[in-house]
Design a protein around this motif. Structure first.
Motif, PDB file in Angstrom:
ATOM      1  N   VAL A  99      -1.764 -69.893  67.629  1.00 47.54           N
ATOM      2  CA  VAL A  99      -0.435 -69.811  67.961  1.00 47.54           C
ATOM      3  C   VAL A  99      -0.010 -68.926  69.372  1.00 47.54           C
ATOM      4  CG1 VAL A  99       2.043 -69.445  67.173  1.00 47.54           C
ATOM      5  CG2 VAL A  99       0.368 -70.217  65.411  1.00 47.54           C
ATOM      6  N   ALA A 100      -0.752 -67.919  69.356  1.00 43.32           N
ATOM      7  CA  ALA A 100      -0.444 -67.133  70.518  1.00 43.32           C
ATOM      8  C   ALA A 100      -1.075 -67.582  71.548  1.00 43.32           C
ATOM      9  CB  ALA A 100      -1.368 -65.730  70.291  1.00 43.32           C
ATOM     10  N   SER A 101      -2.323 -68.507  71.506  1.00 48.56           N
ATOM     11  CA  SER A 101      -2.883 -69.195  72.690  1.00 48.56           C
ATOM     12  C   SER A 101      -1.925 -70.005  72.927  1.00 48.56           C
ATOM     13  CB  SER A 101      -4.166 -69.691  72.111  1.00 48.56           C
ATOM     14  OG  SER A 101      -5.095 -68.617  71.821  1.00 48.56           O
ATOM     15  N   LEU A 102      -1.110 -70.973  72.180  1.00 48.23           N
ATOM     16  CA  LEU A 102      -0.331 -71.790  72.481  1.00 48.23           C
ATOM     17  C   LEU A 102       1.065 -71.173  73.266  1.00 48.23           C
ATOM     18  CD1 LEU A 102       0.476 -75.054  72.333  1.00 48.23           C
ATOM     19  CD2 LEU A 102       1.649 -74.316  70.274  1.00 48.23           C
ATOM     20  N   ILE A 103       1.435 -69.988  73.088  1.00 42.45           N
ATOM     21  CA  ILE A 103       2.446 -69.509  73.509  1.00 42.45           C
ATOM     22  C   ILE A 103       2.063 -69.212  75.104  1.00 42.45           C
ATOM     23  CG2 ILE A 103       3.926 -67.445  73.318  1.00 42.45           C
ATOM     24  CD1 ILE A 103       3.789 -67.597  70.156  1.00 42.45           C
ATOM     25  N   GLN A 104       0.708 -68.315  74.961  1.00 44.06           N
ATOM     26  CA  GLN A 104       0.415 -68.127  76.396  1.00 44.06           C
ATOM     27  C   GLN A 104       0.301 -69.214  77.253  1.00 44.06           C
ATOM     28  OE1 GLN A 104       0.182 -65.098  77.418  1.00 44.06           O
ATOM     29  NE2 GLN A 104       0.054 -63.700  75.436  1.00 44.06           N
ATOM     30  N   ARG A 105      -0.433 -70.065  76.813  1.00 42.48           N
ATOM     31  CA  ARG A 105      -0.362 -71.520  77.742  1.00 42.48           C
ATOM     32  C   ARG A 105       0.889 -71.849  78.312  1.00 42.48           C
ATOM     33  NH1 ARG A 105      -4.725 -72.736  74.163  1.00 42.48           N
ATOM     34  NH2 ARG A 105      -3.215 -74.251  72.747  1.00 42.48           N
ATOM     35  N   GLY A 106       1.985 -71.949  77.301  1.00 43.55           N
ATOM     36  CA  GLY A 106       3.353 -72.054  77.653  1.00 43.55           C
ATOM     37  C   GLY A 106       3.797 -71.065  78.511  1.00 43.55           C
ATOM     38  N   LYS A 107       3.378 -69.949  78.300  1.00 45.10           N
ATOM     39  CA  LYS A 107       4.021 -69.352  79.415  1.00 45.10           C
ATOM     40  C   LYS A 107       3.447 -69.312  80.716  1.00 45.10           C
ATOM     41  CE  LYS A 107       2.561 -64.925  79.905  1.00 45.10           C
ATOM     42  NZ  LYS A 107       2.120 -63.703  79.661  1.00 45.10           N
ATOM     43  N   ARG A 108       2.088 -69.532  80.544  1.00 46.85           N
ATOM     44  CA  ARG A 108       1.414 -69.736  81.972  1.00 46.85           C
ATOM     45  C   ARG A 108       2.030 -71.050  82.509  1.00 46.85           C
ATOM     46  NH1 ARG A 108      -3.133 -67.828  78.941  1.00 46.85           N
ATOM     47  NH2 ARG A 108      -3.831 -69.899  78.550  1.00 46.85           N
ATOM     48  N   VAL A 109       2.347 -71.946  81.831  1.00 42.05           N
ATOM     49  CA  VAL A 109       2.974 -73.207  82.461  1.00 42.05           C
ATOM     50  C   VAL A 109       4.234 -72.888  83.162  1.00 42.05           C
ATOM     51  CG1 VAL A 109       3.863 -75.607  81.981  1.00 42.05           C
ATOM     52  CG2 VAL A 109       1.690 -74.856  81.005  1.00 42.05           C
ATOM     53  N   TYR A 110       5.071 -72.060  82.445  1.00 42.01           N
ATOM     54  CA  TYR A 110       6.419 -71.745  82.764  1.00 42.01           C
ATOM     55  C   TYR A 110       6.161 -70.861  83.906  1.00 42.01           C
ATOM     56  CZ  TYR A 110      10.554 -68.693  83.069  1.00 42.01           C
ATOM     57  OH  TYR A 110      11.500 -68.072  83.592  1.00 42.01           O
ATOM     58  N   GLN A 111       5.146 -69.721  83.953  1.00 42.93           N
ATOM     59  CA  GLN A 111       5.116 -68.899  85.007  1.00 42.93           C
ATOM     60  C   GLN A 111       4.801 -69.583  86.396  1.00 42.93           C
ATOM     61  OE1 GLN A 111       2.515 -65.908  83.643  1.00 42.93           O
ATOM     62  NE2 GLN A 111       4.339 -64.343  83.366  1.00 42.93           N
ATOM     63  N   ASP A 112       3.807 -70.539  86.016  1.00 42.04           N
ATOM     64  CA  ASP A 112       3.517 -71.588  87.300  1.00 42.04           C
ATOM     65  C   ASP A 112       4.448 -72.344  87.863  1.00 42.04           C
ATOM     66  OD1 ASP A 112       1.299 -72.634  88.837  1.00 42.04           O
ATOM     67  OD2 ASP A 112       1.768 -74.673  87.797  1.00 42.04           O
ATOM     68  N   PHE A 113       5.428 -72.778  86.802  1.00 43.87           N
ATOM     69  CA  PHE A 113       6.807 -73.504  87.441  1.00 43.87           C
ATOM     70  C   PHE A 113       7.505 -72.612  88.079  1.00 43.87           C
ATOM     71  CE2 PHE A 113      10.898 -74.724  86.546  1.00 43.87           C
ATOM     72  CZ  PHE A 113      11.264 -75.966  87.201  1.00 43.87           C
ATOM     73  N   VAL A 114       7.833 -71.431  87.570  1.00 43.53           N
ATOM     74  CA  VAL A 114       8.893 -70.299  88.073  1.00 43.53           C
ATOM     75  C   VAL A 114       8.010 -70.119  89.619  1.00 43.53           C
ATOM     76  CG1 VAL A 114       9.534 -68.343  88.073  1.00 43.53           C
ATOM     77  CG2 VAL A 114       9.721 -69.817  86.045  1.00 43.53           C
ATOM     78  N   GLU A 115       6.715 -69.624  89.565  1.00 42.30           N
ATOM     79  CA  GLU A 115       6.036 -69.431  90.789  1.00 42.30           C
ATOM     80  C   GLU A 115       6.249 -70.649  91.848  1.00 42.30           C
ATOM     81  OE1 GLU A 115       2.028 -68.466  90.203  1.00 42.30           O
ATOM     82  OE2 GLU A 115       2.677 -66.468  89.029  1.00 42.30           O
TER      83      GLU A 115
END
Length: 940
Positions: free
Chosen positions: A415-431
């Motif tokens: 679950v944490a891995s999924l959350i981290q991947r989602g966060k990385r996708v979000y951060q990449d989008f934000v960047e």
């Protein structure tokens, strides 16, 4: 079996601080086999030099993030006193950032924010930020969900300062909306209550919040226990402020506490240990008891607690057996396993209250050993002055007299891995979004620059600065088209040494990103980007940005060129209008020439200008004028090069521009050094060369010399030369119209000269015969007639000196044909002189010839007379020499000279501004020297 996490623990029990830090760190590092350390914990006895210990650890671990605290005792599988424990976490599935904020005593919230900012994790504690919403804590039935963990060390209580750890914990709980698990403890000392310390990398403080923010895909669990249970004795907080309880059940807090404990108020004096044995607790909404330990009784009867106390809160007296307290550590460990759902535990961090250690005495070591025996993994930590962990319901809590345990497992949390991947996708989008916004703002600034900036060089310099900010991976340069085909010269660069000065299209290297500056079918130059670091490569967005900037820049360059061309045309028309006005002004041709030369040099902003005019009759180019700007030195090289350019035009008769790249200077054969750009223009009229115009400038940036406007400038300069050619032709016509007036004027002047000579002759008739006097006068008249005869065959401006002397000699010699045989020799270069000077020269030479014939013949009746013409350093020399007996002994020309010598001396001094002398080197030699009136070049 795949490994995801490993831990290493090292201990040093004795020695000097620096060496103990090195030893503990080296031992911990030796237990890491597969991963690079992600985070190091340091637990240091307050008895040691903590600064040296921390430095020793850093020397061994290098750039690994470090966080730590002073302790009232250390734990490494057993209880330690006076040692150093280092624990390493290592995994590629952990991302750790550390920070420290000082000034807790003054403002705990500000210090906490400073630590969060330094670690770069403030957005997780901002309810308005999306990262705040991506985090979830474990809840019953959903263990191990959290993808992040905050480890916190804060100042513990001292004799002079209450601990604000609970205040900091409360702020973090509220700021994260209880979404982030917090594990940690208050720094402690060995019950001296003087100072305790926090560690973050190289920094040590006794008044700071030190944090480690861990983004984890590794499963972890948190558990907290204390071993106490509630009794039936309780009281209601009726008056409280912060950590201080003033009243319980409406009475002084000290009095009520003593009654609940079955003691007198005096028993609760300074140093009382009753609160350690019998702490108070509060029950949460789930029925769990959280210890709220009183710290001391104040003079006014109030009681100071470790946590913040609130009004209307019920506190209950707690009780426990020694075994219950000792088994709390094992219960906290088992809670952590359950809370995290851990199956492969790898490391346990155990933070236990120092009061518990004092209560248990020697049994405290059994607590740690029980956990180590049960876990069979490294168990380490320290004894604290306050603990932070999770309650039974999974919410962050702050407690005293408890044990808080954090356990990491060698397994991934899906679950944490999924959350981290989602966060990385979000951060990449934000960047990407932020980058686009940054680029759009940059393009807007560039558009504004392009619209407002008029100077090309300034614009390119500003664009380089903007692009360097927008593309930090690259050195930036602009090249502009050079004269050479398919070549571009460097105009502006962020780092000039990184780029070649001249770039050819075929030689563009692979390490350069090139964007052509093309607009309206023309290639104006190149935008060149050079990668600074091979590890950072441009992406598609960077290349698109460079392409956009290159198009905007090319469009601006096209507009600048159009504006410059229009500006040039306006300047040219203005110049031609003013030149026409000068040429049509009602002044004499000489003044007109001077004004035209001055006007042309000034308007074209030239360093110098020369004008040569053709005398077609004598095939001479006469220097009409040479003007230079103030401060320009006109020396031999400048004069010689001006003459060489003029001679070149007589052979080629076409515009000549200086171009050092093509070697044109060498074909002309100019002298060096010659630091001037030049343009040489033939002046023609009806296909015939009528003169030469030479223009000089210190720099090619002078607008008339700029390469980009070469074709327009050539046509414009040709127009100037045509105008000047017309002026020369009009001047020639004007000269012809005044020819007869000039002839009459010359005749009048010469008749006046003859009359003056006759009067002089009359005064000397007593010395010579009348016949001789008449013959001399006739010769003088005939010499002047020779000048007029030559003028009647050519222009009125110049007379060939050699031809003139030949005619004068023929006037003087015929009378001597019946007498002695006299040989006459005329030698020297071809020189032309103005007609006004020619009349004077003819009279002077006639007199000298007459003297030579009369007095320079030898006794045998034969003789030789030679006329020699010489020219040196702007002076013309004419000498008349005979081979006769020479001058009488003691002869003085000023005293003993005849009328002829008097005439010569007067004319040379007054009319020619020259000098006259007589010598006798084997005969008699008379020599006149005078300035050459004007410069000219023979083109025969």
């Amino acid at each position: 079996m795949t490994r995801y996490f490993e831990a290493g623990v090292g201990t040093a029990l004795c020695g000097e601080g620096l060496m103990m830090g090195r030893k503990a760190a080296a031992e911990a590092l030796s237990r890491i086999r597969h991963f690079t350390p992600s985070l190091a914990f340091i637990f240091v006895s307050s008895k040691l030099d903590i600064t040296k210990v921390a430095r020793g650890v850093r020397e061994v671990l290098g750039e690994c993030p470090v966080i730590g605290t002073s302790s009232a005792g250390e734990i490494d599988g057993r209880e330690i006193d006076g040692g150093v424990v280092v624990a390493l976490l290592a995994s590629k599935h952990l991302k750790v950032r550390v920070g420290m904020g000082t000034g807790v005593r003054e403002d705990p919230t500000a210090a906490t924010l400073k630590a969060l900012d330094e670690a770069g994790v403030s957005n997780y504690f901002d309810p308005e930020h999306p990262l705040h919403q991506t985090l979830h804590l474990a809840s019953p039935g959903m263990p191990g969900v959290s993808p992040v963990l905050l480890v916190l060390f804060t100042p513990g209580a001292s004799r002079t300062q209450v601990s604000l750890s609970h205040d900091i914990h409360t702020y973090l709980r509220k700021a994260s909306a209880n979404r982030i698990p917090i594990f940690g403890g208050s720094s402690s000392d060995c019950f001296s209550f003087k100072s305790n310390y926090q560690i973050c990398n190289d920094r040590i403080s006794d008044d700071a919040a030190a944090i480690a923010f861990i983004e984890s895909e590794i499963l972890f669990g948190l558990g907290m226990a204390h071993g106490f249970s509630p009794t039936t004795r309780r009281a209601l907080v009726t008056k409280a402020s912060g950590h201080i309880v003033h009243e319980l059940d409406g009475r002084p807090a000290r009095e009520v506490c003593a009654k609940i404990l079955g003691k007198t108020p005096e028993d609760l004096g300074e140093g009382s240990v009753l609160f350690s044995r019998y702490p108070f607790g509060a029950t949460d909404i789930y029925g769990n008891s959280i210890l709220q330990v009183p710290e001391k009784v104040l003079d006014d009867g109030s009681v100071q607690f470790a946590p913040i106390m609130r009004k209307d809160q019920v506190i209950t007296l707690m009780q426990a057996t020694d075994r219950d307290i000792m088994e709390a550590g094992l219960k906290a460990y088992e809670k952590a396993l359950r809370q995290g759902g851990l199956r492969r535990p790898a490391l346990a961090l155990m933070f236990s209250c120092a009061l518990r250690k004092r209560l248990m005495g020697k049994s405290s070591n059994h607590e740690v050993e029980m956990v180590a025996e049960r876990a069979r993994i490294p168990v380490c930590g320290y004894y604290t002055f306050g603990e932070q962990g999770l309650s039974e319901d999974g919410l962050p809590i702050y407690a005293n007299q408890s044990v808080s345990t954090l356990v990491f497992s060698d397994e991934l949390n899906p679950v944490a891995s999924l959350i981290q991947r989602g966060k990385r996708v979000y951060q990449d989008f934000v960047e990407r979004l932020d980058r686009k916004a940054f680029q759009i703002k940059g393009i807007s600034r560039i558009n504004l620059l392009i619209e407002e900036e008029r100077d090309l060089h300034s614009l390119l310099k500003l664009l380089v600065e903007e692009l360097t900010r927008m593309l930090p991976w690259a050195d930036v340069a602009f090249y502009l088209s050079a004269q050479k085909e398919n070549a571009f010269r460097l105009a502006v660069a962020s780092s000039p040494k990184a780029f070649p000065g001249l770039l050819r299209e075929k030689a563009i290297g692979e390490n350069l990103v090139v964007k052509w500056l093309e607009s309206h079918g023309r290639r104006f130059g190149i935008l060149s980007l050079k990668q600074r670091d091979e590890r950072i490569a441009p992406d598609e967005g960077d290349l698109e940005l460079a392409e956009t900037i290159s198009k905007l820049t090319a469009s601006k360059l096209h507009r600048i060129e159009l504006d410059n061309r229009l500006d040039v045309k306006i300047r040219q028309l203005d110049f031609l209008n003013r030149l026409g006005s000068e040429l049509s002004s009602a002044v004499s041709p000489g003044v007109q020439s001077h004004r035209m030369i001055h006007h042309t040099r000034k308007i074209l902003k030239l360093s110098a200008l020369s004008l040569w005019v053709m005398d077609s009759t004598h095939r001479l180019l006469i220097k009409e004028g040479f003007e230079s700007e103030p401060g320009m030195e006109i020396g031999r090289i400048e004069i010689e090069n001006d003459e060489r350019l003029t001679r070149w035009q007589t052979d080629h008769c076409r515009p000549l521009f200086s171009a050092r790249e093509s070697g044109t200077d060498e074909s002309v054969g100019l002298l060096t050094p010659f630091p001037y750009e030049f343009v040489s223009l033939p002046i023609s009229y009806k296909g015939a060369l009528r003169g030469v115009l030479n223009l000089y400038a210190r720099s090619r940036d002078t607008w008339a010399f700029q390469d980009v406007f070469l074709s327009e400038n050539i046509e414009f300069l040709k127009t100037i030369s045509s105008q000047i050619g017309l002026f020369i032709e009009n001047k020639s016509l004007h000269k012809h119209t005044t020819f007869y007036k000039e002839v009459h004027h010359r005749v009048k002047n010469n008749l006046q000269n003859i009359a003056s000579l006759l009067r002089m002759q009359m005064r000397r008739l007593s010395n010579i015969s009348p016949e001789r006097a008449l013959k001399d006068s006739i010769n003088r008249i005939m010499s002047i007639a020779a000048v007029h005869e030559m003028l009647s065959h050519g222009e009125i401006g110049l007379v060939d000196l050699g031809q003139l002397l030949g005619r004068i000699s023929r006037v003087a010699l015929p009378e001597q044909q019946q007498g002695p045989i006299i040989t006459l020799d005329i030698s020297g270069p071809s020189v032309s002189i103005p007609s006004k000077a020619a009349s004077t020269v003819s009279l002077v030479v006639n007199e000298l010839l007459q003297n030579a014939i009369q007095h320079g013949i030898k006794d045998d009746g034969e003789g030789k007379v030679s006329i020699e013409i010489g020219e040196k350093e702007g002076l013309l020399r004419i000498s008349v020499r005979d081979n006769g007996p020479g001058l009488p002994q003691g002869f003085d020309p000023a005293r003993d000279g005849n009328l002829g010598l008097t005439i010569v001396r007067t004319l040379v001094n007054d009319e020619l501004n020259g000098t006259f002398k007589i010598s006798q080197p084997g005969g008699t030699q008379a020599e006149i020297t005078f300035p050459i009136p004007g410069s000219y070049l023979s083109i025969k």
